[in-house]
Design an enzyme around this catalytic site. Structure first.
Site, PDB file in Angstrom:
ATOM      1  N   HIS A 135      16.597  29.194  -3.034  1.00  5.85           N
ATOM      2  CA  HIS A 135      16.695  30.349  -2.144  1.00  5.85           C
ATOM      3  C   HIS A 135      16.684  31.615  -3.000  1.00  5.85           C
ATOM      4  O   HIS A 135      16.785  31.546  -4.232  1.00  5.85           O
ATOM      5  CB  HIS A 135      17.963  30.278  -1.281  1.00  5.85           C
ATOM      6  CG  HIS A 135      19.247  30.340  -2.034  1.00  5.85           C
ATOM      7  ND1 HIS A 135      20.060  29.244  -2.250  1.00  5.85           N
ATOM      8  CD2 HIS A 135      19.877  31.370  -2.651  1.00  5.85           C
ATOM      9  CE1 HIS A 135      21.122  29.599  -2.945  1.00  5.85           C
ATOM     10  NE2 HIS A 135      21.035  30.887  -3.213  1.00  5.85           N
TER      11      HIS A 135
HETATM   12  P1  TYD Z   1      24.146  27.526  -0.897  1.00  5.76           P
HETATM   13  O1  TYD Z   1      24.358  28.937  -1.311  1.00  5.76           O
HETATM   14  O2  TYD Z   1      22.918  27.206  -0.106  1.00  5.76           O
HETATM   15  O3  TYD Z   1      24.244  26.613  -2.185  1.00  5.76           O
HETATM   16  P2  TYD Z   1      23.116  25.935  -3.092  1.00  5.76           P
HETATM   17  O4  TYD Z   1      22.005  26.914  -3.233  1.00  5.76           O
HETATM   18  O5  TYD Z   1      23.806  25.648  -4.373  1.00  5.76           O
HETATM   19  O6  TYD Z   1      22.713  24.677  -2.401  1.00  5.76           O
HETATM   20  O7  TYD Z   1      25.414  27.048  -0.083  1.00  5.76           O
HETATM   21  C1  TYD Z   1      25.578  25.709   0.333  1.00  5.76           C
HETATM   22  C2  TYD Z   1      26.425  25.705   1.604  1.00  5.76           C
HETATM   23  O8  TYD Z   1      27.699  26.301   1.330  1.00  5.76           O
HETATM   24  C3  TYD Z   1      25.808  26.483   2.752  1.00  5.76           C
HETATM   25  O9  TYD Z   1      26.038  25.766   3.938  1.00  5.76           O
HETATM   26  C4  TYD Z   1      26.602  27.757   2.815  1.00  5.76           C
HETATM   27  C5  TYD Z   1      27.941  27.383   2.227  1.00  5.76           C
HETATM   28  N1  TYD Z   1      28.540  28.504   1.459  1.00  5.76           N
HETATM   29  C6  TYD Z   1      29.575  29.237   2.020  1.00  5.76           C
HETATM   30  O10 TYD Z   1      30.045  28.954   3.139  1.00  5.76           O
HETATM   31  N2  TYD Z   1      30.101  30.276   1.324  1.00  5.76           N
HETATM   32  C7  TYD Z   1      29.624  30.641   0.105  1.00  5.76           C
HETATM   33  O11 TYD Z   1      30.128  31.621  -0.509  1.00  5.76           O
HETATM   34  C8  TYD Z   1      28.554  29.871  -0.471  1.00  5.76           C
HETATM   35  C9  TYD Z   1      27.992  30.207  -1.821  1.00  5.76           C
HETATM   36  C10 TYD Z   1      28.039  28.818   0.254  1.00  5.76           C
END
Ligand code: TYD
Length: 136
Positions: free
Chosen positions: A51
């Protein structure tokens, strides 16, 4: 445009007592830290990230293990960083597509310039690509 760059944290201490490294706004972190989270127990075959953020800037640190971070900017330029020591961080500017590979023991601490907001994410690579095209 802001560029990704490695940050070297000072190591306070020595081999006998161990070390402290400090992330501090304006000393070595170029934004006011609004949120801290950490990612761990990621199997090696899983690639995280995939992302970009519209406005959020981040610094990530492999406090344990190794991270390979692949970043792509809106000009399509890709760079790869290896984080394998707790005294090194990577500044990730806004609008950079990131892919992160973890060693199985890796713990990734992330300092962020804004609170969690799903609206700030670009989650579809096609949407990121489309933004690229409007810039060229
Ligand atoms: P994401 O940022 O997509 O992590 P990665 O890129 O490492 O896979 O986040 C994964 C999940 O965690 C998504 O459902 C959103 C949740 N999340 C939160 O609720 N708060 C946060 O601060 C972060 C970073 C993620």
């Amino acid at each position: 445009m802001n560029e990704p760059r490695l940050i070297e944290f000072d190591k306070i201490g020595d081999e006998e007592v161990g070390y402290i490294s400090v992330a501090q706004y304006e000393k070595n972190i170029p934004f006011s830290i609004q949120r801290v989270y950490w990612v761990y127990n990621t199997p090696e075959e899983v690639q995280r990230g995939n992302h970009a953020h519209k406005t959020c800037q981040q610094v990530i640190v492999a406090v344990k293990g190794t991270l390979e971070v692949i970043l792509e900017n809106l000009e399509g330029r890709e760079c790869v960083f290896r984080l394998d020591t707790p005294d090194k961080g990577l500044f990730i500017p806004e609008m950079h597509w990131r892919k992160i590979n973890f060693s199985s023991d890796a713990i990734c601490v992330c300092l962020a310039s804004s609170r969690y907001d799903e609206v700030d994410y670009i989650r579809a690579y096609e949407d990121f690509q489309a933004l690229k095209k409007t810039r060229t």
